[in-house]
Design an enzyme around this catalytic site. Structure first.
Site, PDB file in Angstrom:
ATOM      1  N   SER A 186      33.632-100.836  38.120  1.00 48.85           N
ATOM      2  CA  SER A 186      34.539-100.059  37.272  1.00 48.85           C
ATOM      3  C   SER A 186      33.799 -99.419  36.113  1.00 48.85           C
ATOM      4  O   SER A 186      32.775 -99.942  35.660  1.00 48.85           O
ATOM      5  CB  SER A 186      35.610-100.986  36.685  1.00 48.85           C
ATOM      6  N   ASN A 241      28.492 -84.715  36.595  1.00 43.52           N
ATOM      7  CA  ASN A 241      27.815 -83.726  37.441  1.00 43.52           C
ATOM      8  C   ASN A 241      27.360 -82.491  36.682  1.00 43.52           C
ATOM      9  O   ASN A 241      26.656 -81.665  37.211  1.00 43.52           O
ATOM     10  CB  ASN A 241      28.736 -83.304  38.591  1.00 43.52           C
ATOM     11  N   ARG A 288      40.567 -81.168  45.045  1.00 44.37           N
ATOM     12  CA  ARG A 288      40.240 -79.803  44.615  1.00 44.37           C
ATOM     13  C   ARG A 288      39.336 -79.105  45.635  1.00 44.37           C
ATOM     14  O   ARG A 288      38.886 -79.714  46.594  1.00 44.37           O
ATOM     15  CB  ARG A 288      39.606 -79.863  43.221  1.00 44.37           C
ATOM     16  N   ARG A 326      66.314 -52.940  38.393  1.00 43.08           N
ATOM     17  CA  ARG A 326      67.035 -54.191  38.146  1.00 43.08           C
ATOM     18  C   ARG A 326      66.173 -55.442  38.270  1.00 43.08           C
ATOM     19  O   ARG A 326      66.616 -56.538  37.912  1.00 43.08           O
ATOM     20  CB  ARG A 326      68.248 -54.282  39.078  1.00 43.08           C
ATOM     21  N   GLU A 369      77.367 -40.933  52.451  1.00 38.79           N
ATOM     22  CA  GLU A 369      77.010 -41.826  51.342  1.00 38.79           C
ATOM     23  C   GLU A 369      78.240 -42.169  50.514  1.00 38.79           C
ATOM     24  O   GLU A 369      79.174 -41.359  50.398  1.00 38.79           O
ATOM     25  CB  GLU A 369      75.947 -41.156  50.464  1.00 38.79           C
ATOM     26  N   LYS A 429      58.411 -53.275  42.517  1.00 42.80           N
ATOM     27  CA  LYS A 429      59.400 -54.127  43.191  1.00 42.80           C
ATOM     28  C   LYS A 429      58.885 -54.705  44.512  1.00 42.80           C
ATOM     29  O   LYS A 429      59.040 -55.893  44.782  1.00 42.80           O
ATOM     30  CB  LYS A 429      60.682 -53.331  43.443  1.00 42.80           C
TER      31      LYS A 429
HETATM   32  C1  UD1 Z   1      70.165 -45.767  51.537  1.00 47.59           C
HETATM   33  C2  UD1 Z   1      70.956 -44.947  52.528  1.00 47.59           C
HETATM   34  C3  UD1 Z   1      72.298 -45.602  52.759  1.00 47.59           C
HETATM   35  C4  UD1 Z   1      72.126 -47.018  53.238  1.00 47.59           C
HETATM   36  C5  UD1 Z   1      71.269 -47.793  52.252  1.00 47.59           C
HETATM   37  C6  UD1 Z   1      70.947 -49.159  52.781  1.00 47.59           C
HETATM   38  C7  UD1 Z   1      70.207 -42.685  52.126  1.00 47.59           C
HETATM   39  C8  UD1 Z   1      70.539 -41.362  51.533  1.00 47.59           C
HETATM   40  N1  UD1 Z   1      71.126 -43.624  52.004  1.00 47.59           N
HETATM   41  O1  UD1 Z   1      70.869 -45.779  50.307  1.00 47.59           O
HETATM   42  O2  UD1 Z   1      73.016 -44.852  53.755  1.00 47.59           O
HETATM   43  O3  UD1 Z   1      73.377 -47.633  53.414  1.00 47.59           O
HETATM   44  O4  UD1 Z   1      70.023 -47.097  52.042  1.00 47.59           O
HETATM   45  O5  UD1 Z   1      70.321 -49.899  51.773  1.00 47.59           O
HETATM   46  O6  UD1 Z   1      69.182 -42.827  52.752  1.00 47.59           O
HETATM   47  N2  UD1 Z   1      63.212 -44.583  48.431  1.00 47.59           N
HETATM   48  C9  UD1 Z   1      62.054 -43.858  48.290  1.00 47.59           C
HETATM   49  N3  UD1 Z   1      62.115 -42.653  47.666  1.00 47.59           N
HETATM   50  C10 UD1 Z   1      63.264 -42.146  47.201  1.00 47.59           C
HETATM   51  C11 UD1 Z   1      64.454 -42.902  47.331  1.00 47.59           C
HETATM   52  C12 UD1 Z   1      64.394 -44.127  47.959  1.00 47.59           C
HETATM   53  O7  UD1 Z   1      60.984 -44.292  48.724  1.00 47.59           O
HETATM   54  O8  UD1 Z   1      63.222 -41.047  46.658  1.00 47.59           O
HETATM   55  C13 UD1 Z   1      63.131 -45.877  49.101  1.00 47.59           C
HETATM   56  C14 UD1 Z   1      63.477 -47.031  48.199  1.00 47.59           C
HETATM   57  O9  UD1 Z   1      62.313 -47.534  47.571  1.00 47.59           O
HETATM   58  C15 UD1 Z   1      64.054 -48.031  49.172  1.00 47.59           C
HETATM   59  C16 UD1 Z   1      64.696 -47.157  50.246  1.00 47.59           C
HETATM   60  O10 UD1 Z   1      64.095 -45.892  50.127  1.00 47.59           O
HETATM   61  O11 UD1 Z   1      63.033 -48.796  49.795  1.00 47.59           O
HETATM   62  C17 UD1 Z   1      66.211 -47.063  50.087  1.00 47.59           C
HETATM   63  O12 UD1 Z   1      66.509 -46.532  48.817  1.00 47.59           O
HETATM   64  P1  UD1 Z   1      67.807 -46.938  48.010  1.00 47.59           P
HETATM   65  O13 UD1 Z   1      67.892 -46.091  46.798  1.00 47.59           O
HETATM   66  O14 UD1 Z   1      67.865 -48.397  47.904  1.00 47.59           O
HETATM   67  O15 UD1 Z   1      68.945 -46.565  49.064  1.00 47.59           O
HETATM   68  P2  UD1 Z   1      70.125 -45.556  48.880  1.00 47.59           P
HETATM   69  O16 UD1 Z   1      69.599 -44.160  48.821  1.00 47.59           O
HETATM   70  O17 UD1 Z   1      71.009 -46.019  47.823  1.00 47.59           O
END
Ligand code: UD1
Ligand code: CA
Length: 460
Positions: free
Chosen positions: A410, A391, A338, A8, A151, A15
């Site tokens: 001037s 310069n 600068r 997004r 979830e 990001k």
């Molecule tokens: C997750 C939590 C949810 C919580 C929410 C808060 C899980 C299953 N769920 O949701 O309970 O309320 O965060 O924001 O954990 N990421 C990875 N690899 C992956 C998936 C995610 O590195 O495979 C990282 C994302 O980059 C991000 C973070 O984990 O920094 C959270 O991922 P995101 O998909 O935003 O969260 P949810 O799984 O929807």
């Protein structure tokens, strides 16, 4: 965790590298970890891994208070799968704090409370009540005891009514974490390995699960879109503005200040609206900054006044490109400093004056429409309107030396390398190509040249 895609954001930049307050989102998270005296920071990368790793190594290398290491998660199969990738580098005797690279404004004090809540042996979850909890994992309790995180997509209608949600941040003993990660499966609505499933394993193993609930949504807010990024930028700037005002800095309007780096202020500093501070800026006692100034990497000494619309763009702090403004100096309006501008005390730089890689001693003045580049300017020199140091000869830069008490009229062109001797005067309109002796008047104006058959070009 910093492997997610961030679709997004609609950007080619990973990001977690989007900037907030002059630092990448992920950098905020790592810097906060540093405040907790973490022994090791492990970043789980996936989307844009190479870029993310390179960006972070540059900024964190110097700090060196902890081991920074990266593990890759390819493909991204969920938060539990993400943390599984880190298992080989997590030491068994540690406490693991799981953070999200896109949640930049969690305060170190909050994380310390979470760590305390875990007491090194319990599973501690950072939670918050949301009036609209849609999309988040819900904290399922039996009585007061936390039993699970469910979830959104797996939750029953009754569970969806729960307003206490999991923030994505937890503290968990490493050894336990490893055991529980090994038991994860992806039998759920999203077919992902959920880190949040470890809560039910903890309960089953009789390990206490504690929820540390906070009130401030900014601390757990993630960035998924440009709108959210802008909202958190404002929240961050508000935090900085409040800190500055608590130290006594007078801000004309805390909502119209942007600090993209560090701003340190002595007493009685005032800052008018719409100023942007970048890099490392320090303002001495009583410094006044007028409206609409962009100020980067500079140390401004006591009593200096920066008038409106001034642009100060210093290079790296501590390098020859940093900028210094001396005590009691008056800069602007519409001045441009600068890299390498070094101004002594009581220097005046007026409108449409550009100073680059030049030293101006105490009391020197260039008040109107002028250029000083690669120059050394003595005390009390008065540098006239429209005058420039030539310069650059097309290949090399040369220095101009203007000794103490010189008056440059001037519209003068000082062709470097050249020295104007102390106490001398250069008559208006002069083009100076040779050194002048002290206390002399130098007048060197172009002659009018007549060319016999010259004709003014005409369109007809
Ligand atoms: C997750 C939590 C949810 C919580 C929410 C808060 C899980 C299953 N769920 O949701 O309970 O309320 O965060 O924001 O954990 N990421 C990875 N690899 C992956 C998936 C995610 O590195 O495979 C990282 C994302 O980059 C991000 C973070 O984990 O920094 C959270 O991922 P995101 O998909 O935003 O969260 P949810 O799984 O929807
Ligand atoms: Ca997800």
């Amino acid at each position: 965790m910093a492997a997610g895609k961030g679709t997004r954001m609609k950007s080619k930049l990973p990001k977690v590298l989007h900037q907030l307050g002059g630092r990448a989102l992920l950098q905020h998270v790592v810097d906060t970890a540093a405040l907790l005296n973490a022994r090791q920071v492990t970043v789980i990368t996936g989307h844009g891994a190479t870029e993310v790793e390179a960006a972070l190594a540059v900024n964190t290398g110097a700090a060196g208070q902890f081991d920074l290491n990266f593990v890759r998660q390819e493909p991204q199969l969920g938060t539990g799968h993400a943390v599984q990738q880190a298992v080989p580098v997590l030491r068994d005797d540690g406490l693991v704090v799981v953070l999200s690279g896109d949640v930049p404004l969690t305060q170190a004090a909050t994380l310390q409370q979470l760590i305390d809540a875990s007491a090194g042996k319990q599973l501690a979850l950072l939670t918050i009540d949301f009036a609209d909890p849609t999309g988040y994992g819900r904290i399922v309790r039996e009585g007061a005891a936390v039993k699970a995180i469910v979830e959104q997509k797996d939750a029953s209608p009754a569970q969806r009514q729960i307003t206490e949600v999991y923030s994505g941040i937890m503290a968990v003993p490493a050894l336990q974490l490893k055991k529980w990660l090994a038991r994860l499966d992806n039998q759920n609505a999203q077919g992902e390995y959920y880190l949040t499933d470890i809560v039910k394993f903890a309960v089953a193993d009789g390990v206490p699960v504690v929820a540390h609930k906070i009130l401030d949504p900014v601390q757990v807010a993630g960035v998924n879109s440009p709108v959210q990024l802008a909202e958190l930028e404002r929240a961050y700037q508000k935090r900085i503005a409040l800190q500055l005002m608590e130290q006594g800095v007078r801000l004309a309007d805390p909502a119209r200040l942007d600090v993209r780096g560090s701003l340190s202020c002595a007493t009685d500093v005032s800052i008018d609206v719409n100023c942007v501070f970048e890099g490392q800026v320090s303002l001495g006692e009583g410094v006044k900054i007028g409206p609409n100034c962009c100020i980067k990497n500079v140390s401004i000494a006591a009593g200096a006044v920066i008038h409106p619309f001034t642009h100060i763009e210093g290079g790296a702090p501590g390098s020859k490109d940093a900028i210094e403004v001396g005590a009691g100096s008056l800069i602007g309006p519409f001045a441009r400093l600068r890299p390498g501008a070094r101004l002594g005390a009581e220097v005046h730089i007026g409108n449409f004056v550009e100073v680059k890689n030049s030293t101006l001693a105490k009391g020197a003045k260039a008040n109107h429409l002028a250029y000083l580049g690669d120059a050394t300017v003595g005390e009390r020199v008065n540098y006239g309107a429209g005058s420039i140091t030539a310069n650059y000869d097309g290949a090399f830069k040369h220095r101009t030396v203007i000794e103490a008490d010189v008056h440059i009229g001037s519209n003068c062109v000082l062709i470097a390398p050249v020295t104007i001797g102390a106490g001398g005067t250069v008559g208006g309109g002069s083009t100076i190509t040779k050194d002048t002796a002290p206390l002399t008047l130098a007048v060197a104006r172009g002659r009018q040249v007549s060319i016999a058959n010259w004709k003014r070009p005409s369109k007809k």
